[in-house]
Write an enzyme that holds these catalytic residues in place. Structure first.
Site, PDB file in Angstrom:
ATOM      1  N   ARG A 190       0.839  -1.210   0.000  1.00 37.16           N
ATOM      2  CA  ARG A 190       0.000   0.000   0.000  1.00 37.16           C
ATOM      3  C   ARG A 190       0.870   1.255   0.000  1.00 37.16           C
ATOM      4  NH1 ARG A 190      -2.036   1.588   4.470  1.00 37.16           N
ATOM      5  NH2 ARG A 190      -2.739  -0.444   5.203  1.00 37.16           N
ATOM      6  N   ASP A 223      -6.780  20.574 -13.096  1.00 42.45           N
ATOM      7  CA  ASP A 223      -7.085  19.312 -13.763  1.00 42.45           C
ATOM      8  C   ASP A 223      -6.940  19.555 -15.266  1.00 42.45           C
ATOM      9  OD1 ASP A 223      -8.325  17.163 -15.045  1.00 42.45           O
ATOM     10  OD2 ASP A 223      -9.951  16.997 -13.588  1.00 42.45           O
ATOM     11  N   TYR A 250     -15.980  19.156 -15.009  1.00 44.44           N
ATOM     12  CA  TYR A 250     -16.335  17.735 -14.975  1.00 44.44           C
ATOM     13  C   TYR A 250     -17.375  17.488 -13.880  1.00 44.44           C
ATOM     14  CZ  TYR A 250     -15.797  12.699 -14.384  1.00 44.44           C
ATOM     15  OH  TYR A 250     -16.030  11.357 -14.264  1.00 44.44           O
ATOM     16  N   LYS A 287      -8.174   8.459 -18.888  1.00 40.32           N
ATOM     17  CA  LYS A 287      -8.437   9.079 -20.188  1.00 40.32           C
ATOM     18  C   LYS A 287      -7.208   8.944 -21.097  1.00 40.32           C
ATOM     19  CE  LYS A 287     -12.219   9.944 -18.035  1.00 40.32           C
ATOM     20  NZ  LYS A 287     -12.541  11.220 -17.408  1.00 40.32           N
TER      21      LYS A 287
HETATM   22  C1  LIG Z   1     -12.948  11.539 -16.180  1.00 37.99           C
HETATM   23  C2  LIG Z   1     -12.497  12.782 -15.539  1.00 37.99           C
HETATM   24  C3  LIG Z   1     -12.253  12.828 -14.169  1.00 37.99           C
HETATM   25  C4  LIG Z   1     -12.505  11.641 -13.243  1.00 37.99           C
HETATM   26  O1  LIG Z   1     -11.627  10.598 -13.484  1.00 37.99           O
HETATM   27  P1  LIG Z   1     -11.970   9.045 -13.177  1.00 37.99           P
HETATM   28  O2  LIG Z   1     -10.709   8.369 -13.591  1.00 37.99           O
HETATM   29  O3  LIG Z   1     -13.185   8.696 -13.975  1.00 37.99           O
HETATM   30  O4  LIG Z   1     -12.229   8.931 -11.714  1.00 37.99           O
HETATM   31  C5  LIG Z   1     -11.813  14.010 -13.632  1.00 37.99           C
HETATM   32  N1  LIG Z   1     -11.618  15.108 -14.390  1.00 37.99           N
HETATM   33  C6  LIG Z   1     -11.853  15.109 -15.706  1.00 37.99           C
HETATM   34  C7  LIG Z   1     -11.643  16.350 -16.498  1.00 37.99           C
HETATM   35  C8  LIG Z   1     -12.297  13.946 -16.331  1.00 37.99           C
HETATM   36  O5  LIG Z   1     -12.550  13.939 -17.646  1.00 37.99           O
END
Ligand SMILES: *Cc1c(COP(=O)(O)O)cnc(C)c1O
Length: 388
Positions: A58, A183, A110, A208
């Site tokens: 972990r 982000d 998001y 993504k």
């Molecule tokens: C998909 C996404 C997230 C969340 O990510 P997960 O891997 O689905 O938990 C956060 N920010 C953006 C801009 C996203 O497209």
């Protein structure tokens, strides 16, 4: 556990990526690292760990370290931490704000982030302020008035593709002693590096484009300062709250990263071509894409991004919900599914997901553009738009 990450390298990131961060397995000479599966590690007769870096998985494992070091290098950061999903990474950053504190978040981002921040802040007596970060003056005023502990941006934003001025907002955050997290999932670190513009933390959903094959969940946070209090808390959060990535997922992610620069190049080329095609299409009312000269923050996007503008774009069809859903239903190559950044192009009617209260226009379709041949993508959109 000591780590040495992002060694000064003279190689281009494309080369680092192609070699999966470089090096070979010390035990066997294999050019691809093994998947570490052990959860626990032995001690010797005098109760010393046989390998001081390995106690319990972990905490860390060699594959995480290798992948994190590659991502830190891509971001131009000092250290990275992988998480079990993008949301786990976002939650770890949001939990830096203590009860009684204030979090200023960009509005219209998001949906998962918005929902989490609303619920988390309400439950923990944290004041959450949501404001449009593409209106720079108003957003700077919000920073001055609310004196937030943490400012949360998403560039470009999903699904409106708004672009916030990271450098100017970072300067204001510094004045007010606020941390700035960005982000940049929809851009990838090859196009946008928030840390070089003054952000403290860069966050990605590795689910993504970083992985790019729609076959794992992962998230990553990168810092400019590996010795800061905030970074210590984020590392502690991962280890103690335990939202660690699986080793197999990490192995897939590192494999996916090997082709990131090729995928990003093709996806960006396809996306700009489709954005230009759609902008001229008589059935399309608006195209939201920062790479278009008509985008209100195009000049800003151009100054912050290099090599493209990402593979996410949204369109508003002429008409309403019915027309938008007809087009979605008629698409053949685009898959009707949520998510973005995969090799396959996806389409989503966000209103169906987010509902009335979110403010999403009923005629908006979000497109994630993959690596298919541009002519096939154009032909699919062309035939689908002809049904309205
Ligand atoms: C998909 C996404 C997230 C969340 O990510 P997960 O891997 O689905 O938990 C956060 N920010 C953006 C801009 C996203 O497209």
């Amino acid at each position: 556990m000591s780590k040495s990450k992002s060694p000064a390298s003279t190689l281009h990131v494309d080369s680092l990526l192609a070699h999966g961060g470089g090096g070979f397995d010390q035990a066997t000479g294999a050019v691809v690292p093994p998947i570490p599966t052990a959860t626990t590690f032995v001690r010797d007769e005098s109760y010393e760990l046989r390998n001081p870096g390995h106690l319990y998985s972990r905490d860390d494992n060699d594959l995480f370290l290798k992948t994190e070091s590659l991502i830190a290098a891509l971001e131009g950061g000092a250290d990275s931490r992988l998480f079990a999903s993008g949301m786990a990474a976002i939650a770890a950053v949001a939990r830096l704000v203590k009860p009684g504190g204030t979090l200023l978040a960009q509005s219209g981002i998001y949906w998962g982030t918005t929902l989490f921040l609303r619920k988390h802040c309400a439950r923990n007596n944290i004041a959450l302020v949501e404001a449009d970060a593409s209106d720079l003056e108003a957003f700077q005023d919000e920073i001055a008035v609310t004196r937030p502990d943490l400012v949360w941006l998403e560039v470009p934003s999903n699904p409106f593709l708004k672009v916030a001025d990271i450098a100017k907002i970072a300067a204001h955050c510094r004045q007010e002693n606020a941390l700035l997290a960005v982000d940049a999932t929809a851009a990838t670190p090859l196009i946008l590096q928030p840390l070089s513009l003054g952000a403290d933390l860069a966050v990605h959903s590795a689910t993504k484009a970083l992985n790019g094959h729609s076959d794992l969940l992962g998230g990553v946070v990168t810092t400019t300062d590996a010795h800061s209090e905030a970074w210590g808390l984020i590392c502690e959060e991962r280890k103690l709250a335990g939202a660690v990535l699986g080793s197999f997922e990490c192995w897939l992610l590192l494999r996916g990263l090997r082709t990131l620069s090729l995928r990003v190049e093709r996806m960006n080329g396809n996306t700009i071509a489709l954005a230009e095609y759609l902008e001229k299409h008589p059935k399309i009312q608006t195209v939201l894409y920062p790479g278009l000269a008509s985008h209100p923050q195009h000049a800003l996007a151009q100054s912050m991004m290099s090599g493209g503008y990402g593979s996410l774009l949204s369109v508003q069809c002429k008409g309403g919900r019915e027309e938008a859903l007809k087009v979605v239903g008629a698409l053949g190559l685009f898959q009707r599914a949520t998510s973005l950044g995969g090799t396959e192009s996806l389409v989503e009617h966000r209103f169906t997901i987010e509902g009335e209260t979110s403010g999403i226009p009923e005629n908006l379709l979000r497109l994630s553009i993959g690596i298919e041949h541009i002519d096939d993508l154009t032909a699919d959109l062309d035939q689908a738009l002809s049904v309205i």
